[in-house]
Enzyme design. Structure first.
Site, PDB file in Angstrom:
ATOM      1  N   GLY A 190       0.601  -0.855   0.389  1.00  0.00           N
ATOM      2  CA  GLY A 190       0.129  -0.234   0.016  1.00  0.00           C
ATOM      3  C   GLY A 190       1.031   1.008  -0.247  1.00  0.00           C
ATOM      4  CB  VAL A 197      -0.972  -7.317  -0.101  1.00  0.00           C
ATOM      5  CG1 VAL A 197      -0.190  -6.690  -0.961  1.00  0.00           C
ATOM      6  CG2 VAL A 197      -1.916  -6.007   0.494  1.00  0.00           C
ATOM      7  CG  ASN A 231       1.028   1.343   4.731  1.00  0.00           C
ATOM      8  OD1 ASN A 231       0.551   1.644   5.703  1.00  0.00           O
ATOM      9  ND2 ASN A 231       0.334   1.713   3.484  1.00  0.00           N
ATOM     10  CB  SER A 265      -5.841   2.469  13.908  1.00  0.00           C
ATOM     11  OG  SER A 265      -5.602   3.314  14.205  1.00  0.00           O
ATOM     12  CE1 TYR A 315      -8.962   0.611   9.691  1.00  0.00           C
ATOM     13  CE2 TYR A 315      -9.567   1.577  12.003  1.00  0.00           C
ATOM     14  CZ  TYR A 315      -8.880   1.418  10.813  1.00  0.00           C
ATOM     15  OH  TYR A 315      -7.290   2.577  10.570  1.00  0.00           O
ATOM     16  CB  ALA A 335     -12.689  -6.884  15.332  1.00  0.00           C
ATOM     17  CE  LYS A 387      -5.984  -0.892  10.227  1.00  0.00           C
ATOM     18  NZ  LYS A 387      -5.086  -0.712   9.790  1.00  0.00           N
TER      19      LYS A 387
END
Length: 268
Positions: free
Chosen positions: A19, A65, A91, A144, A157, A159, A161
């Site tokens: 990314g 990816v 990333n 994050s 999101y 969960a 991270k």
């Protein structure tokens, strides 16, 4: 053992940044290149991949990816053109609002694939290659602050991270005997193109009351920490998540009163 300024350099090493076409990923790719690494950007967007690679002097490989076959192909090409990969930065990722009661199975799966599945695929492939070649390495994943606190409206999101953080710890233990270090970076509010799209003109509104350092982060500040973790300066650091967030994780709910500027816990 004395510290040498050259220990921060990445000269002669190959780094992959997933990314890496924009935002934090591009900043990290540029930072790795600036400190001497040969960099490969794995990015699924053709235009941003090409532009970032050209501006940084990196190898750009259009890669999704989330797809294991594409990861294998990208790793083979990177190794053939640049040499064995000893630095990996996971990333790539994505986010969209997904309130708990409205999250569909497809939405959950999409966020899992965007933010967690690729961490397994890329880490696994690069680690296998490193172990086969008996080479040490550094693997860095972007999580994050939402991985360690509640994120109303973004449960899936958050969960994913949180999964990155725990996966980092476990992978660090499994790979430590092979000399492969695994760490994570947890930014908070960082000025990127994606943040601007989400927030519009309100990107920095009220930032002083939320972030103790009273400003958003810059991609170069994330990149500097990534370079450190990739270098031999960080040879004894593994299994850690470093919060590059201006102090918001440490604040844990304390914030500046917008009128007085003093710290307070919660609204008053």
């Amino acid at each position: 053992m004395a510290i040498d300024p050259a220990d921060i350099l990445l000269t002669g090493r190959v780094a992959v940044v997933t990314g890496g076409g924009a935002g934090i990923g591009r900043g990290i790719a540029a930072g790795m290149a600036a400190f001497g690494a040969s960099v490969a950007i794995w990015e699924r967007d053709l235009d941003t991949c090409a532009h970032a690679a050209e501006s940084i002097g990196a190898l750009g490989i259009v890669t999704d990816v989330r797809d294991s076959a594409q990861v294998d192909t990208a790793l083979q090409r990177t190794t053939a053109e640049l040499g064995p990969v000893t630095i990996l930065v996971n990333n790539a990722g994505g986010v969209f609002s997904s309130p708990l009661l409205e999250t569909s199975e497809n939405g959950w799966d999409a966020l899992y694939r965007a933010d967690l599945r690729h961490v397994l695929l890329c880490t696994q492939r690069v680690a296998r290659q490193l172990i086969a070649a008996e080479l040490p390495g550094s693997i860095i994943s972007l999580t994050s602050i939402e991985g360690v606190r509640a994120a109303p409206g973004y449960a899936a999101y958050a969960a994913a991270k949180a999964g990155v953080i725990n996966y980092t710890k476990t992978a660090a233990l499994e790979l430590a005997p092979h000399g492969i270090r695994v760490n994570a970076l947890a930014p908070d509010i960082t000025l990127t193109e994606g943040l601007a799209q989400l927030s519009g003109d309100d990107t920095t509104a009220g930032i002083g009351s939320v972030v103790p350092m009273e400003r958003p982060g810059h991609v170069d500040e994330i990149a500097g920490t990534a370079v450190f973790l990739a270098s031999t300066m960080a040879n004894y650091i593994t299994g850690q998540t470093i919060h590059v967030d201006g102090g918001t994780h440490a604040a844990a709910g304390w914030h500046h009163n917008p009128q007085t500027g003093e710290y307070q816990l919660g609204p008053r």
